[in-house]
Scaffold this active site. Structure first.
Site, PDB file in Angstrom:
ATOM      1  N   LYS A   1       0.844  -1.185   0.000  1.00  0.00           N
ATOM      2  CA  LYS A   1       0.000   0.000   0.000  1.00  0.00           C
ATOM      3  C   LYS A   1       0.888   1.245   0.000  1.00  0.00           C
ATOM      4  O   LYS A   1       2.060   1.150   0.405  1.00  0.00           O
ATOM      5  CB  LYS A   1      -0.936  -0.011   1.206  1.00  0.00           C
ATOM      6  CG  LYS A   1      -0.309   0.500   2.513  1.00  0.00           C
ATOM      7  CD  LYS A   1      -1.360   0.785   3.533  1.00  0.00           C
ATOM      8  CE  LYS A   1      -0.774   1.470   4.754  1.00  0.00           C
ATOM      9  NZ  LYS A   1      -0.479   2.885   4.584  1.00  0.00           N
TER      10      LYS A   1
ATOM     11  N   HIS B   1      -6.518   0.057   6.046  1.00  0.00           N
ATOM     12  CA  HIS B   1      -6.534  -0.604   7.351  1.00  0.00           C
ATOM     13  C   HIS B   1      -7.922  -0.605   7.997  1.00  0.00           C
ATOM     14  O   HIS B   1      -8.450  -1.656   8.373  1.00  0.00           O
ATOM     15  CB  HIS B   1      -5.554   0.079   8.302  1.00  0.00           C
ATOM     16  CG  HIS B   1      -4.128  -0.015   7.872  1.00  0.00           C
ATOM     17  ND1 HIS B   1      -3.653  -1.030   7.077  1.00  0.00           N
ATOM     18  CD2 HIS B   1      -3.055   0.774   8.143  1.00  0.00           C
ATOM     19  CE1 HIS B   1      -2.354  -0.859   6.880  1.00  0.00           C
ATOM     20  NE2 HIS B   1      -1.975   0.220   7.505  1.00  0.00           N
TER      21      HIS B   1
ATOM     22  N   ASP C   1      -4.199   7.225   3.790  1.00  0.00           N
ATOM     23  CA  ASP C   1      -3.110   6.425   4.351  1.00  0.00           C
ATOM     24  C   ASP C   1      -3.613   5.313   5.259  1.00  0.00           C
ATOM     25  O   ASP C   1      -3.016   4.238   5.314  1.00  0.00           O
ATOM     26  CB  ASP C   1      -2.166   7.343   5.143  1.00  0.00           C
ATOM     27  CG  ASP C   1      -0.906   6.627   5.602  1.00  0.00           C
ATOM     28  OD1 ASP C   1      -0.285   5.944   4.777  1.00  0.00           O
ATOM     29  OD2 ASP C   1      -0.558   6.745   6.790  1.00  0.00           O
TER      30      ASP C   1
ATOM     31  N   HIS D   1      -0.926  -5.169   6.005  1.00  0.00           N
ATOM     32  CA  HIS D   1      -0.336  -5.932   7.108  1.00  0.00           C
ATOM     33  C   HIS D   1      -1.275  -6.071   8.304  1.00  0.00           C
ATOM     34  O   HIS D   1      -1.095  -6.960   9.137  1.00  0.00           O
ATOM     35  CB  HIS D   1       1.002  -5.317   7.536  1.00  0.00           C
ATOM     36  CG  HIS D   1       0.886  -4.019   8.271  1.00  0.00           C
ATOM     37  ND1 HIS D   1       0.851  -2.798   7.655  1.00  0.00           N
ATOM     38  CD2 HIS D   1       0.803  -3.769   9.603  1.00  0.00           C
ATOM     39  CE1 HIS D   1       0.761  -1.844   8.549  1.00  0.00           C
ATOM     40  NE2 HIS D   1       0.729  -2.403   9.749  1.00  0.00           N
TER      41      HIS D   1
ATOM     42  N   LYS E   1      -2.643  10.979  14.329  1.00  0.00           N
ATOM     43  CA  LYS E   1      -1.271  11.049  14.831  1.00  0.00           C
ATOM     44  C   LYS E   1      -1.198  12.047  15.985  1.00  0.00           C
ATOM     45  O   LYS E   1      -2.047  12.913  16.131  1.00  0.00           O
ATOM     46  CB  LYS E   1      -0.311  11.454  13.716  1.00  0.00           C
ATOM     47  CG  LYS E   1      -0.199  10.399  12.614  1.00  0.00           C
ATOM     48  CD  LYS E   1       0.864  10.757  11.598  1.00  0.00           C
ATOM     49  CE  LYS E   1       1.009   9.660  10.552  1.00  0.00           C
ATOM     50  NZ  LYS E   1       1.503   8.398  11.134  1.00  0.00           N
TER      51      LYS E   1
ATOM     52  N   GLU F   1      -1.979   6.791  16.940  1.00  0.00           N
ATOM     53  CA  GLU F   1      -0.522   6.817  17.039  1.00  0.00           C
ATOM     54  C   GLU F   1      -0.095   8.010  17.875  1.00  0.00           C
ATOM     55  O   GLU F   1      -0.722   9.075  17.836  1.00  0.00           O
ATOM     56  CB  GLU F   1       0.105   6.910  15.648  1.00  0.00           C
ATOM     57  CG  GLU F   1      -0.221   5.742  14.729  1.00  0.00           C
ATOM     58  CD  GLU F   1       0.385   5.932  13.347  1.00  0.00           C
ATOM     59  OE1 GLU F   1       1.471   5.382  13.112  1.00  0.00           O
ATOM     60  OE2 GLU F   1      -0.231   6.610  12.518  1.00  0.00           O
TER      61      GLU F   1
END
Length: 481
Positions: free
Chosen positions: A148, A240, A235, A178, A335, A216
């Site tokens: 990705k 995800h 992103d 992942h 983030k 995060e």
């Protein structure tokens, strides 16, 4: 000693000296070798522009990777290093000597599985595959793995799929996410479809809402140039979070095989309510940017894109089918938030009639990181005489505490599936494009509005709008409950 099912594979990693390869792929492959899942003849070939020899690359891996993995058997580590090779190739350049060198290395092993792993930017996928074919390196036993992000919108994703699909059949293409290799994600399917007690209540009659969070604590130092063009929606949400939503909301597949599971995931994406009106995007999405983002070090100075990019996004999604009608799915990622966590929270409705005061609804929490595990929060009586006092207590399954075996990293699980040719945990073309069809209208509405992301202070739980997104319906985020 190799597993009886292990067969020889030549794994070629384009971008093989980069950050992803050195932090994730090489350690994962070492664990596969350590556990006997690589046949003795299997080789790992790194491709880059670095001009390294085999000895140079082995020295780099020895210096940078050895401390990341448990090298308790020096002989095994030497054997692993012996599998490593390096070939210098300039994709798109005039010098084709690298392709000839790769052909010489792989020549004579055409009956061996070949896996080409593209740990590189998506704009290189098409050119790499074309040059790979021109060099005569694509065989019927070849597979290609795409990292990705797969494009930045539906049009670019379709172009990449067309370019790669012109060289490889769909059955040979492995689009990796992942998150699908994490142990808790696998256990979500087992929890749902191997236990009888959950399925009768896994619907709108019993579930109030679902929260999916990937948070995060880090920012984007050194990566702002990339993030200016991506943002949190592209992103993280497009891949995800939507993958986690699919596994949570999908119908039980008829069987546990590669296509049945992926068929059900696509149906979820196709059932998502489209937020294609500007008013709907304004009401059901929130985007934020943490204070100081524009001041972080980067190879490029901040520009208009930097001011408009979101480092936080929250979305209220709905799956428009019989099972989930009326149940909101709240997706959130950002983030510079207070804690690093990835989790799915299934919030059940309250009991129809409570005979005890002070109760609260049940909650199922599936945590993907930092510590993978499952918690079911139930009501229990506090010990003591007198009136009944209720307290929520967790029934807890910690994988680290319950199972003595090492929990493999996500990339290890997925690489093992790639080497075995099992595409179940990888995305099909129609799945990727269905996700972009839902994301694109949100991006278009944001662009048309001209509004800037809502600022938020680093270390806080995101912009005020994220709390209001749930607060309008009397709900709160999991950590606030």
């Amino acid at each position: 000693m190799s597993s009886p099912s292990a067969h020889a594979v030549d794994l070629v990693v384009f971008g093989g000296t980069g950050d992803l390869s050195m932090r994730k792929l090489i350690p994962a492959l070492y664990h596969c070798d350590r556990d006997g899942r690589l046949a003795p003849e299997s080789r790992i070939v790194a491709m880059s522009r670095g001009g390294l020899t085999d000895a140079d690359f082995r020295g780099k891996v020895d210096a940078e990777v050895r401390d990341q993995v448990p090298v308790d058997d020096p002989e095994l580590w030497r054997r692993f290093l012996g599998r490593l090779h390096h070939v210098s190739v300039d994709v798109g350049g005039e010098d084709t000597s690298g392709w000839a060198a790769l052909n010489a290395l792989l020549g004579g092993f055409e009956q061996r599985d070949r896996v080409f792993y593209l740990a590189s930017p998506p704009m290189t996928f098409g050119p790499f595959c074309r040059e790979l074919e021109a060099a005569g390196l694509v065989t019927p036993l070849s597979r290609v793995v795409l990292e990705k992000p797969l494009g930045r919108d539906l049009t670019s994703a379709q172009l990449i799929n067309d370019e790669v699909g012109a060289i490889f059949d769909e059955r040979q293409i492995f689009r990796i996410d992942h998150y699908l290799g994490k142990e808790t994600v696998q256990n979500l399917l087992v929890l749902r479809f191997a236990n009888a007690f959950l399925e009768p209540i896994w619907n709108s009659l019993w579930i109030d809402h679902v929260q999916i969070t990937v948070a995060e604590t880090v920012g984007t130092p050194g990566r702002r140039g990339y993030y200016d063009q991506a943002g949190a929606l592209r992103d993280m949400v497009q891949n995800h979070l939507l993958q986690l939503l699919c596994l949570t909301a999908m119908e039980p597949p008829a069987r546990n095989d590669k296509e049945a599971i992926r068929d059900e995931k696509v149906k979820v994406l196709q059932a998502l309510r489209q937020l294609d009106e500007a008013s709907e995007a304004a009401r059901f999405t929130v985007r934020g940017q943490y204070d100081g983002y524009l001041d972080e070090p980067s190879s490029t100075p901040p520009n208009d894109a930097s001011k408009r990019v979101e480092t936080f996004v929250a979305v209220r999604a709905e799956v428009k089918n019989w099972r989930w009608a009326g149940v909101p799915f709240y997706l959130r990622t950002g983030k510079r938030l207070p804690r690093r966590t990835s989790e799915i929270v299934v919030q059940f409705k309250d009991v129809p009639h409570s005979i005890f005061p002070g109760g609260s609804p049940n909650r199922l929490v599936l945590r993907l990181q930092p510590e993978e595990g499952i918690q079911l929060h139930i009501m229990a009586k506090e010990p003591g005489a007198g009136e009944v006092a209720l307290k929520p207590v967790p029934l807890k399954l910690s994988f680290g505490e319950t199972f003595t075996a090492r929990v493999p990293e996500a990339y290890e699980r997925l690489l093992n599936d790639v080497l075995a040719g099992n595409p179940t945990l990888f995305m099909r073309r129609d799945e990727v494009e269905a996700a972009w069809r839902w994301i694109d209208p949100i991006l278009a509405a944001w662009e048309a509005s001209g509004d800037l992301p809502e600022p938020y202070a680093p270390g806080t739980a995101g912009p005020t709008g994220a709390h209001e997104l749930l607060g309008r319906s009397g709900r709160v985020w999991h950590e606030e409950a």
